[in-house]
Design a protein around this motif. Structure first.
Motif, PDB file in Angstrom:
ATOM      1  N   ASN A 129     -30.867  63.234  -3.278  1.00 58.53           N
ATOM      2  CA  ASN A 129     -30.340  63.123  -1.928  1.00 58.53           C
ATOM      3  C   ASN A 129     -30.162  61.671  -1.503  1.00 58.53           C
ATOM      4  O   ASN A 129     -29.086  61.239  -1.093  1.00 58.53           O
ATOM      5  N   ARG A 130     -31.211  60.863  -1.673  1.00 56.62           N
ATOM      6  CA  ARG A 130     -31.140  59.487  -1.199  1.00 56.62           C
ATOM      7  C   ARG A 130     -30.272  58.611  -2.100  1.00 56.62           C
ATOM      8  O   ARG A 130     -29.488  57.795  -1.631  1.00 56.62           O
ATOM      9  N   GLY A 131     -30.434  58.770  -3.404  1.00 54.16           N
ATOM     10  CA  GLY A 131     -29.667  57.953  -4.340  1.00 54.16           C
ATOM     11  C   GLY A 131     -28.169  58.153  -4.144  1.00 54.16           C
ATOM     12  O   GLY A 131     -27.381  57.199  -4.147  1.00 54.16           O
ATOM     13  N   LEU A 196     -42.851  58.271  -8.494  1.00 54.02           N
ATOM     14  CA  LEU A 196     -42.059  57.671  -9.563  1.00 54.02           C
ATOM     15  C   LEU A 196     -41.325  56.423  -9.045  1.00 54.02           C
ATOM     16  O   LEU A 196     -40.170  56.176  -9.371  1.00 54.02           O
ATOM     17  N   HIS A 197     -42.022  55.652  -8.222  1.00 60.07           N
ATOM     18  CA  HIS A 197     -41.458  54.384  -7.759  1.00 60.07           C
ATOM     19  C   HIS A 197     -42.050  53.199  -8.526  1.00 60.07           C
ATOM     20  O   HIS A 197     -41.349  52.241  -8.826  1.00 60.07           O
ATOM     21  N   TYR A 198     -43.346  53.304  -8.795  1.00 61.14           N
ATOM     22  CA  TYR A 198     -44.077  52.142  -9.318  1.00 61.14           C
ATOM     23  C   TYR A 198     -43.514  51.662 -10.661  1.00 61.14           C
ATOM     24  O   TYR A 198     -43.108  50.498 -10.787  1.00 61.14           O
ATOM     25  N   LEU A 213     -35.473  49.704  -3.048  1.00 63.83           N
ATOM     26  CA  LEU A 213     -36.488  50.699  -3.394  1.00 63.83           C
ATOM     27  C   LEU A 213     -36.711  51.642  -2.230  1.00 63.83           C
ATOM     28  O   LEU A 213     -36.950  51.202  -1.096  1.00 63.83           O
ATOM     29  N   GLU A 214     -36.664  52.945  -2.518  1.00 66.03           N
ATOM     30  CA  GLU A 214     -36.943  53.915  -1.462  1.00 66.03           C
ATOM     31  C   GLU A 214     -38.384  53.761  -0.996  1.00 66.03           C
ATOM     32  O   GLU A 214     -39.250  53.295  -1.733  1.00 66.03           O
ATOM     33  N   LYS A 215     -38.606  54.128   0.231  1.00 63.60           N
ATOM     34  CA  LYS A 215     -39.971  54.134   0.735  1.00 63.60           C
ATOM     35  C   LYS A 215     -40.645  55.466   0.365  1.00 63.60           C
ATOM     36  O   LYS A 215     -39.922  56.463   0.211  1.00 63.60           O
ATOM     37  N   VAL A 240     -36.846  47.249   0.901  1.00 65.88           N
ATOM     38  CA  VAL A 240     -37.538  48.534   0.998  1.00 65.88           C
ATOM     39  C   VAL A 240     -36.749  49.360   2.014  1.00 65.88           C
ATOM     40  O   VAL A 240     -36.333  48.838   3.050  1.00 65.88           O
ATOM     41  N   ALA A 241     -36.557  50.640   1.719  1.00 66.32           N
ATOM     42  CA  ALA A 241     -35.651  51.457   2.542  1.00 66.32           C
ATOM     43  C   ALA A 241     -36.287  51.877   3.877  1.00 66.32           C
ATOM     44  O   ALA A 241     -36.393  53.061   4.193  1.00 66.32           O
ATOM     45  N   HIS A 242     -36.691  50.888   4.645  1.00 72.51           N
ATOM     46  CA  HIS A 242     -37.177  51.153   6.003  1.00 72.51           C
ATOM     47  C   HIS A 242     -35.959  51.182   6.925  1.00 72.51           C
ATOM     48  O   HIS A 242     -35.707  50.259   7.694  1.00 72.51           O
ATOM     49  N   HIS A 287     -40.686  68.909  -1.404  1.00 72.34           N
ATOM     50  CA  HIS A 287     -41.284  67.881  -2.262  1.00 72.34           C
ATOM     51  C   HIS A 287     -42.554  67.249  -1.717  1.00 72.34           C
ATOM     52  O   HIS A 287     -43.374  66.753  -2.472  1.00 72.34           O
ATOM     53  N   TRP A 288     -42.671  67.168  -0.386  1.00 73.68           N
ATOM     54  CA  TRP A 288     -43.760  66.377   0.206  1.00 73.68           C
ATOM     55  C   TRP A 288     -44.866  67.271   0.765  1.00 73.68           C
ATOM     56  O   TRP A 288     -45.598  66.874   1.655  1.00 73.68           O
ATOM     57  N   ARG A 289     -44.984  68.504   0.223  1.00 68.51           N
ATOM     58  CA  ARG A 289     -45.932  69.457   0.802  1.00 68.51           C
ATOM     59  C   ARG A 289     -47.362  69.206   0.343  1.00 68.51           C
ATOM     60  O   ARG A 289     -48.305  69.633   0.985  1.00 68.51           O
TER      61      ARG A 289
HETATM   62  N1  LIG Z   1     -35.835  56.122   3.688  1.00 79.58           N
HETATM   63  C1  LIG Z   1     -35.868  57.356   4.165  1.00 79.58           C
HETATM   64  O1  LIG Z   1     -35.690  57.584   5.349  1.00 79.58           O
HETATM   65  C2  LIG Z   1     -36.136  58.499   3.236  1.00 79.58           C
HETATM   66  C3  LIG Z   1     -35.743  59.792   3.567  1.00 79.58           C
HETATM   67  C4  LIG Z   1     -35.983  60.812   2.662  1.00 79.58           C
HETATM   68  C5  LIG Z   1     -36.603  60.527   1.467  1.00 79.58           C
HETATM   69  N2  LIG Z   1     -37.002  59.261   1.176  1.00 79.58           N
HETATM   70  C6  LIG Z   1     -37.644  58.925  -0.105  1.00 79.58           C
HETATM   71  O2  LIG Z   1     -36.608  58.816  -1.076  1.00 79.58           O
HETATM   72  C7  LIG Z   1     -37.099  59.190  -2.364  1.00 79.58           C
HETATM   73  C8  LIG Z   1     -36.144  60.207  -2.980  1.00 79.58           C
HETATM   74  O3  LIG Z   1     -36.044  61.317  -2.131  1.00 79.58           O
HETATM   75  P1  LIG Z   1     -34.897  62.399  -2.368  1.00 79.58           P
HETATM   76  O4  LIG Z   1     -34.938  63.307  -1.212  1.00 79.58           O
HETATM   77  O5  LIG Z   1     -33.641  61.709  -2.694  1.00 79.58           O
HETATM   78  O6  LIG Z   1     -35.471  63.136  -3.654  1.00 79.58           O
HETATM   79  P2  LIG Z   1     -34.662  63.980  -4.713  1.00 79.58           P
HETATM   80  O7  LIG Z   1     -35.658  64.842  -5.379  1.00 79.58           O
HETATM   81  O8  LIG Z   1     -33.468  64.598  -4.078  1.00 79.58           O
HETATM   82  O9  LIG Z   1     -34.139  62.885  -5.756  1.00 79.58           O
HETATM   83  C9  LIG Z   1     -34.948  62.308  -6.740  1.00 79.58           C
HETATM   84  C10 LIG Z   1     -34.139  62.295  -8.017  1.00 79.58           C
HETATM   85  O10 LIG Z   1     -34.867  61.574  -9.003  1.00 79.58           O
HETATM   86  C11 LIG Z   1     -34.547  62.183 -10.242  1.00 79.58           C
HETATM   87  N3  LIG Z   1     -35.474  61.784 -11.299  1.00 79.58           N
HETATM   88  C12 LIG Z   1     -36.617  62.387 -11.693  1.00 79.58           C
HETATM   89  N4  LIG Z   1     -37.112  61.740 -12.763  1.00 79.58           N
HETATM   90  C13 LIG Z   1     -36.280  60.715 -13.045  1.00 79.58           C
HETATM   91  C14 LIG Z   1     -36.247  59.717 -14.053  1.00 79.58           C
HETATM   92  N5  LIG Z   1     -37.193  59.617 -14.983  1.00 79.58           N
HETATM   93  N6  LIG Z   1     -35.238  58.836 -14.065  1.00 79.58           N
HETATM   94  C15 LIG Z   1     -34.260  58.901 -13.130  1.00 79.58           C
HETATM   95  N7  LIG Z   1     -34.236  59.845 -12.161  1.00 79.58           N
HETATM   96  C16 LIG Z   1     -35.239  60.738 -12.118  1.00 79.58           C
HETATM   97  C17 LIG Z   1     -34.591  63.665  -9.925  1.00 79.58           C
HETATM   98  O11 LIG Z   1     -33.956  64.451 -10.911  1.00 79.58           O
HETATM   99  C18 LIG Z   1     -33.872  63.685  -8.584  1.00 79.58           C
HETATM  100  O12 LIG Z   1     -32.485  63.912  -8.732  1.00 79.58           O
HETATM  101  C19 LIG Z   1     -38.509  59.693  -2.133  1.00 79.58           C
HETATM  102  O13 LIG Z   1     -39.423  58.677  -2.454  1.00 79.58           O
HETATM  103  C20 LIG Z   1     -38.554  59.990  -0.657  1.00 79.58           C
HETATM  104  O14 LIG Z   1     -39.857  59.890  -0.083  1.00 79.58           O
HETATM  105  C21 LIG Z   1     -36.763  58.254   2.030  1.00 79.58           C
END
Ligand SMILES: NC(=O)c1ccc[n+]([C@@H]2O[C@H](COP(=O)([O-])OP(=O)(O)OC[C@H]3O[C@@H](n4cnc5c(N)ncnc54)[C@H](O)[C@@H]3O)[C@@H](O)[C@H]2O)c1
Length: 537
Positions: A129-131, A196-198, A213-215, A240-242, A287-289
């Protein structure tokens, strides 16, 4: 003197029109656009149209422009060479000395040249979603290009890669495969799940990539420290995605506070109304449950609120306390007739958390298909959604899940100088923008994420402060324009080579993370944590 790019002058640069797709801020008084990347020069005819003095107009622009560098937008009388204040009018025709104009033109020329050269190359690790969102936003004004995508989910990977015409040899099954090869991008967006950020963040920084980097930065304080230290060591541009910092709303609020609109801020009240269905989606079924699979709710959801509070207060936090718990989404709250899956449940009509009621209406709405529906299924048909609800995690009864994170939490913070803030995050609201009240010595402000209502104690007058309108592609308006603002600031930082002018110091994001851990420790131990004492997490 008018600092930085928003320079007062008699001439206007009109040789270069920003591309139509550019996200520019429209200034209501003049009808003109202000783009933070380019110098803005005030023309005579604009002043006449606005019916304001140059200084008044520039003050307005400072508040309204939405540019990303507050420090480059201060307005005041010209500074004499000796550093004395001059009384000359900003737009006085007899005022010959405009050294800033030359500087601004030079900066503009360099930036224009940079815009006309190769776009910044960005790789995406985590095409969820975020990427996907960040990738699409990075493309908006043509200054960046998505050149590589890494995700083990081939549907998501190809979906994003196809949209950005990424060649097949640059589609990777994991971030490891991407970072192991030669460096093929200038920067990388790491948008994998919290735990999986670190590793990828460190690996990409070591590999010479700039990083968005996502938060949260990571899920332990030590890991967060190491990532920030690695970014500093590498001299990388690191965001950082603040996202809340980057909304036109926040930029407007911050400028009001910096311009002394309410005197000294003494206390703040801030609400994050997560929303009943959003909470069920992300923190009960999603995911965050569970803390052991992601992290605690305050870090996952609210670290950017904690960051935002420190940003608007503008002081370091000293002490913190917190209360909260999991009140509702528990087995003992389950109605007697409820089934384990919503599609089998007789309470579909009366249950506010019934999954078909939440997800089926998303079909046909581009923004809601993108989120939350795309998390549930990539088959955006009635049959696809029903199948996902019948078989997948998002069709589970909210009282029969394996969730453990809190559904409501309050945090009290004391900042340096005794300034206080109270913060509430709760599931039990509509899905709305954050709401904030700021109480100052000479006025107060009430904001709901879309408008700011100011009461000035000095005059007794109330004023509704308008927000700059931001043109944004449909479906990408996330976080009140904060997603777009963040990506634009990141690209600005890369294009200009001057991250400090466009992005906050990553140490501020780090401090917010430490404060969030302290708050959680305070909740768990029912204590007050002194951030400068021995009990600092
Ligand atoms: N800044 C914000 O306001 C905000 C809002 C929502 C989520 N987030 C954060 O963004 C991050 C991602 O959230 P999301 O909702 O996009 O999650 P998501 O699950 O939709 O996306 C994560 C993606 O990472 C992929 N992935 C898993 N292992 C991988 C690997 N080894 N290499 C590459 N990709 C891999 C997954 O297949 C998935 O498509 C989380 O840390 C979440 O907390 C931030």
């Amino acid at each position: 003197m008018v600092e930085g790019r928003l320079v007062g002058a008699r001439h206007r640069i009109d040789q270069y029109e920003p591309p139509a797709s550019s996200i520019a801020h429209r200034v209501p008084e003049t009808g003109s656009s202000v783009d933070p990347l380019r110098p803005y020069l005030v023309a005579d005819d604009e002043l006449a149209r606005a019916g304001k003095s140059a200084e008044e107009l520039l003050r307005r622009l400072v508040v309204l422009s939405g540019a990303h560098s507050c420090r480059s937008l201060s307005v005041g009388p010209p500074q004499s060479p000796q550093g004395q204040q001059s009384n000359s009018n900003l737009c006085d025709r007899s005022e010959p000395k405009w050294p800033k104009v030359q500087t601004a033109l030079f900066v503009w020329s360099i930036q224009r040249w940079a815009c006309m050269t190769q776009p910044v190359r960005i790789a995406v690790a985590g095409a969820g979603n975020r990427g996907q969102r960040y990738a699409d936003l990075a493309m908006v004004d043509g200054r960046a290009q998505i050149v590589a995508v890494a995700d083990p989910d081939c549907t998501r990977r190809d979906e994003l890669a196809d949209r950005h015409a990424v060649s097949t040899d640059r589609r990777f099954e994991s971030w490891e495969a991407l970072v192991d090869g030669p460096r093929i991008a200038d920067a990388v967006v790491v948008a994998t799940q919290d735990r999986l950020h670190y590793e990828p963040a460190l690996a990409f920084l070591d590999g010479g990539y700039h990083l968005l980097l996502e938060k949260p930065i990571a899920t332990t304080p030590e890991q967060c420290d190491r990532i920030v230290e690695a970014a500093e060591r590498a001299g990388a541009t690191f965001a950082v995605a603040h996202v809340l910092r980057y909304t036109p709303y926040t930029l407007t609020l911050k400028r009001l506070l910096d311009s002394d609109a309410i005197g000294d801020v003494v206390s703040v009240e801030h609400l994050e109304p997560i929303g009943w269905w959003h909470f069920a989606h992300s923190f009960v079924r999603g995911h965050w449950r569970r803390e052991d699979e992601s992290t605690f709710m305050l870090l996952a959801k609210c670290v950017h609120d904690i960051d935002w509070l420190s940003h608007v207060v503008g002081r370091p936090a000293r002490r913190v306390s917190s209360f909260g718990g999991l009140h509702h989404f528990r087995a003992d709250q389950r109605p007697a007739d409820a089934a384990d899956r919503c599609l089998d449940c007789v309470l579909q009509q009366s249950c506010p958390y019934s999954a078909p009621k939440i997800y089926l209406p998303c079909l046909g709405d581009r923004a809601r298909e993108r989120w939350p529906l795309h998390t549930v299924t990539s088959d955006l048909t009635v049959e696809g959604v029903l199948s996902a609800l019948q078989n997948g995690p998002y069709g589970r009864c909210v009282y029969a899940c394996d969730n453990d994170v809190v559904d409501h939490q309050v945090v009290s913070i004391e900042y340096e100088g005794g300034v206080t803030a109270s913060f509430t995050a709760t599931a039990f609201t509509g899905f709305e923008f954050r709401k904030t009240k700021l109480f100052g010595t000479h006025g107060c402000i009430e904001g709901d994420g879309t408008v700011l209502d100011l009461l000035d104690f000095r005059t007794g007058q109330r004023e509704r402060i308008p927000m700059p309108t931001v043109d944004m592609p449909e479906g990408l308006e996330g976080h009140g324009g904060g997603d777009a603002g963040l990506v634009r600031a990141f690209v600005n930082a890369l294009v200009s080579g001057d991250p400090a002018a466009h992005l906050p110091d990553p140490r501020q994001a780090l401090a917010a993370h430490h404060l969030t851990w302290a708050a959680e420790q305070a909740r768990l131990t029912a204590s007050v944590i002194d951030l400068f004492g021995a009990d600092r997490p």
